[in-house]
Write a protein that holds these residues in place. Structure first.
Motif, PDB file in Angstrom:
ATOM      1  N   UNK A 146       0.815  -1.213   0.000  1.00 45.41           N
ATOM      2  CA  UNK A 146       0.000   0.000   0.000  1.00 45.41           C
ATOM      3  C   UNK A 146       0.848   1.262   0.000  1.00 45.41           C
ATOM      4  N   UNK A 147       2.103   1.137  -0.416  1.00 48.09           N
ATOM      5  CA  UNK A 147       2.990   2.297  -0.486  1.00 48.09           C
ATOM      6  C   UNK A 147       2.435   3.322  -1.463  1.00 48.09           C
ATOM      7  N   UNK A 148       2.585   4.600  -1.122  1.00 58.46           N
ATOM      8  CA  UNK A 148       2.029   5.702  -1.910  1.00 58.46           C
ATOM      9  C   UNK A 148       3.164   6.410  -2.640  1.00 58.46           C
ATOM     10  N   UNK A 149       2.980   6.623  -3.942  1.00 58.03           N
ATOM     11  CA  UNK A 149       3.988   7.281  -4.765  1.00 58.03           C
ATOM     12  C   UNK A 149       3.438   8.590  -5.315  1.00 58.03           C
ATOM     13  N   UNK A 150       4.329   9.546  -5.500  1.00 55.95           N
ATOM     14  CA  UNK A 150       3.940  10.798  -6.151  1.00 55.95           C
ATOM     15  C   UNK A 150       3.370  11.857  -5.241  1.00 55.95           C
ATOM     16  N   UNK A 151       3.409  11.647  -3.923  1.00 54.65           N
ATOM     17  CA  UNK A 151       2.879  12.634  -2.982  1.00 54.65           C
ATOM     18  C   UNK A 151       3.972  13.627  -2.569  1.00 54.65           C
ATOM     19  N   UNK A 152       3.566  14.783  -2.111  1.00 54.97           N
ATOM     20  CA  UNK A 152       4.469  15.800  -1.595  1.00 54.97           C
ATOM     21  C   UNK A 152       5.208  15.246  -0.361  1.00 54.97           C
ATOM     22  N   UNK A 153       6.557  15.278  -0.339  1.00 60.36           N
ATOM     23  CA  UNK A 153       7.288  14.690   0.793  1.00 60.36           C
ATOM     24  C   UNK A 153       7.421  15.598   2.013  1.00 60.36           C
ATOM     25  N   UNK A 154       7.087  16.867   1.880  1.00 60.65           N
ATOM     26  CA  UNK A 154       7.197  17.767   3.031  1.00 60.65           C
ATOM     27  C   UNK A 154       5.915  17.673   3.852  1.00 60.65           C
ATOM     28  N   UNK A 155       5.986  16.884   4.925  1.00 54.59           N
ATOM     29  CA  UNK A 155       4.790  16.548   5.686  1.00 54.59           C
ATOM     30  C   UNK A 155       5.022  16.796   7.181  1.00 54.59           C
ATOM     31  N   UNK A 156       3.913  16.805   7.930  1.00 50.95           N
ATOM     32  CA  UNK A 156       4.000  17.004   9.392  1.00 50.95           C
ATOM     33  C   UNK A 156       3.417  15.831  10.170  1.00 50.95           C
ATOM     34  N   UNK A 157       3.275  14.666   9.490  1.00 49.70           N
ATOM     35  CA  UNK A 157       2.639  13.507  10.137  1.00 49.70           C
ATOM     36  C   UNK A 157       3.521  12.265  10.046  1.00 49.70           C
ATOM     37  N   UNK A 158       4.843  12.463  10.144  1.00 43.98           N
ATOM     38  CA  UNK A 158       5.800  11.388   9.929  1.00 43.98           C
ATOM     39  C   UNK A 158       6.502  11.003  11.232  1.00 43.98           C
ATOM     40  N   UNK A 159       6.572   9.689  11.490  1.00 43.66           N
ATOM     41  CA  UNK A 159       7.250   9.178  12.680  1.00 43.66           C
ATOM     42  C   UNK A 159       8.704   8.815  12.426  1.00 43.66           C
TER      43      UNK A 159
END
Length: 278
Positions: A146-159
Motif C-alpha cells: 500500500x505504499x504511496x507514490x507521487x505525494x508531496x514529501x514535506x509533511x507534518x505527520x511522519x514518525x
C-alpha cells in the motif's frame, strides 16, 4: 495464573519474513486473551503497515514506529512525530545525497520518486538473507503493498524516515549530519546494512512498553516479550520473560530467557503453550 501483558514484535515473530500470518499464532493470541491476558504488538511498522489480516486479530493495543506511537482501546497514549521543519531538512539532505527514501506515518508510507526502482535490489538481498524462496522475484509492492507514490514529501505527520544505503558511508554521513536524531540501520549488520532510518531520539520499544504499563498502573512483573532481532533485545530485557524466535539471530537468543521454534514452525503458539498462557 495471573494475567500477563504480552508484547509481540511483528516481522519474524508474528508474521513470517514473507508476510504470512500462521493460523496457529492467531489462535494462540485469541486463546490467551480469552484466558484474561492482554496482547500488544510492538513493531517498527507504522500503523499504515498494519494490514487488515493483522488488525483483525483484535489486539489490546499497538506500539508502532519502534515506540513513537502507542495506543490501546482506541486511546492514543503517545504520538511523537518529526516536525514539518525536521522532515523537510532530512528530505532535502537525502535528495542532495542521491538517496531514495520513504516516509513512515500512520496514514501511509510515502515514497520518493525512484524508490520503487532503486529499492528492488536491496529488498531482494534482504529477502535472501531471511531465507525467502526465489528472492530475485521480490518487488517493492510485494513488501509494501500500500505504499504511496507521487505525494508531496514535506509533511507534518511522519514518525520515521527510511532510506536506501548506496554504501555504508551514507549511514555514517547521516549519523554525523543528524546527531540530534536517532539514526540506525536495518537489513544487515554493520557494513552489510541495506537501509538507514532516522527518527526522534530517546524512543525505543522498552520505553514504550513502560509507558503503556504506566497507563494501566501495572508493573513489569507479569510481562513477556517475543522478538527475533537486535532491535527487540531492549524489550526482552525489560520484561520479566524474554522469548527469542528460533529464526532470530545469535544476539537476541543470547539475551533471551527462552528460545522457541521458528515463526514458520508455530513458534509463537508453542511458546504460549510452554508458558501456560493458553
Amino acid at each position: 495464573m495471573q494475567p500477563y501483558y504480552i508484547f509481540l514484535d511483528v516481522d519474524g515473530t508474528l508474521v513470517t519474513y514473507n508476510n504470512e500470518l500462521p493460523e496457529s499464532a492467531v489462535g494462540a493470541i485469541k486463546a490467551a486473551q480469552a484466558n484474561g491476558h492482554k496482547v500488544f504488538t510492538v513493531t517498527g511498522r507504522s500503523k499504515a503497515e498494519m494490514y487488515e489480516d493483522i488488525l483483525d486479530i483484535g489486539f489490546d493495543g499497538y506500539i508502532g514506529g519502534n515506540g513513537s506511537y502507542i495506543e490501546t482501546d482506541e486511546h492514543v497514549i503517545a504520538d511523537r512525530k518529526l516536525s514539518a521543519k525536521d522532515t523537510r531538512m532530512i528530505v532535502d539532505w537525502l535528495y542532495e545525497n542521491g538517496l531514495e527514501f520513504y516516509l513512515e506515518g500512520n496514514i501511509g508510507l510515502f515514497a520518493s520518486e525512484r524508490f520503487e526502482v532503486e529499492a528492488e535490489r536491496p529488498l531482494q538481498l534482504y529477502a535472501a538473507k531471511k531465507g525467502k524462496e526465489q528472492p530475485n522475484q521480490v518487488r517493492v509492492k510485494d513488501v509494501f503493498p500500500e505504499m504511496i507514490f507521487g505525494e508531496q514529501p514535506y509533511r507534518n505527520d511522519i514518525n520515521k524516515i527510511s532510506f536506501i544505503l548506496n554504501a555504508y558511508e551514507d549511514y555514517l554521513k547521516a549519523k554525523d549530519q543528524f546527531s540530534n536524531f536517532k539514526v540506525g540501520t536495518w537489513g544487515g549488520v554493520g557494513e552489510t546494512a541495506l537501509f538507514g532510518d532516522i527518527s526522534l531520539k530517546n524512543i525505543n520499544k522498552s520505553s514504550a512498553i513502560q509507558q503503556l504499563l504506566n497507563h494501566f498502573g501495572a508493573s513489569n512483573e507479569a510481562t513477556i516479550a517475543f522478538g527475533d532481532a537486535k532491535v527487540d533485545i531492549p524489550m526482552l530485557e525489560h520484561c520479566s520473560i524474554g522469548v527469542a524466535m528460533g529464526n532470530g539471530g545469535p544476539e537476541i537468543k543470547n539475551a533471551s530467557d527462552y528460545i522457541t521454534d521458528d515463526v514458520e514452525q508455530d513458534g509463537l503458539y508453542k511458546a504460549f503453550k510452554y508458558f501456560d498462557l493458553i
